[in-house]
Design an enzyme around this catalytic site. Sequence first.
Site, PDB file in Angstrom:
ATOM      1  CE  LYS A 144      -4.253  -1.763   0.588  1.00 47.31           C
ATOM      2  NZ  LYS A 144      -5.427  -1.444  -0.252  1.00 47.31           N
ATOM      3  CE  LYS A 240     -10.664  -4.543  -3.184  1.00 46.80           C
ATOM      4  NZ  LYS A 240     -10.341  -3.228  -2.559  1.00 46.80           N
TER       5      LYS A 240
END
Length: 331
Positions: A144, A240
């Site tokens: 990230k 997702k």
Amino acid sequence: MLRTVRSSIENWPLKAPFRIARGVRTASALVTVEVGEGGVIGRGEGVPSARYGEDVASVTAQIEAVAGAIGEGATRDELRALLPAGSARCALDCALWDMEIRLGRATLDPLHPITTALTVSIDTPEGMAAAARKLGDAALVKVKVNGEQPEACLRAVRAEVPNATLIVDANESWTMAQVERLQPVLAELRIAMLEQPLPAGADDALHGFAALVPICADESCHVTADLDRLRTRYSMVNIKLDKTGGLTEALDLLAGARTMGLGVMVGCMVGTSLSMAPAFHVAQQADFADLDGPWLMREDRPGGLAFAADGRVTPPVAGFWGTTRATPPGA
């Protein structure tokens, strides 16, 4: 036969603070759903996302608004017309899948182990290096980053996991100038994929861009209808279930992406194994899997996913959700 529909709010603490470009969290607030018929209960989980204007109260209200229709027998296809794509529909859709499988009305292919990305969240370069050092055996690492020091952070992580496949998630935090400037760095560090570098509303700048590494749509990709727009901007999509509104639409999105020649990643919100079990069915056919939500939690639901140090993940135990483990060879 009438069905019962029940929802509840749960709070699951994380092992450590989880930082992405949009903020930090120390726990995950979830909404679980149970749909029952004839004494058989199906379970589903939704992970509300503030990014999409959701919280546990709004998701619960959406579930309650359609509970009557579900109780009277609304199907998964009808659910897509009753609720927009999102966490509420995801929880209900997955609960219906689980119930239908247990009742013998639906089937899914058996599950085999996969390799998931293990995530290094945002910190200083030194802090991210320390976190990566703990993942020395990981085969796939997701890093990230935000708009501050991305190159330094990526170099720090790569130095600690020289043999791992690295994927990078900027969570909409870069500018197009950064995307262009960092291309040689991404190539040098052997980054396998760059996920959603630009804000979803500003990704027109990627139209026709000749990237040195594949760029994957996450926040820009929700349902199958998005693919026509995305195909000239991205070479991959991140599926997702909390974005698609459940497994039903996720399987359609998977098929549509493959038809268009797009790569596929299956991702997750920070949920328990009850979220990951249906997503595992998409992961069987994905190029990359990022289903480490339970790994980030202090503890998981009993019988859930089992994580090895290298990121190898074994499906939940039989009976946890729907169809689970594959039959071993020779059994």
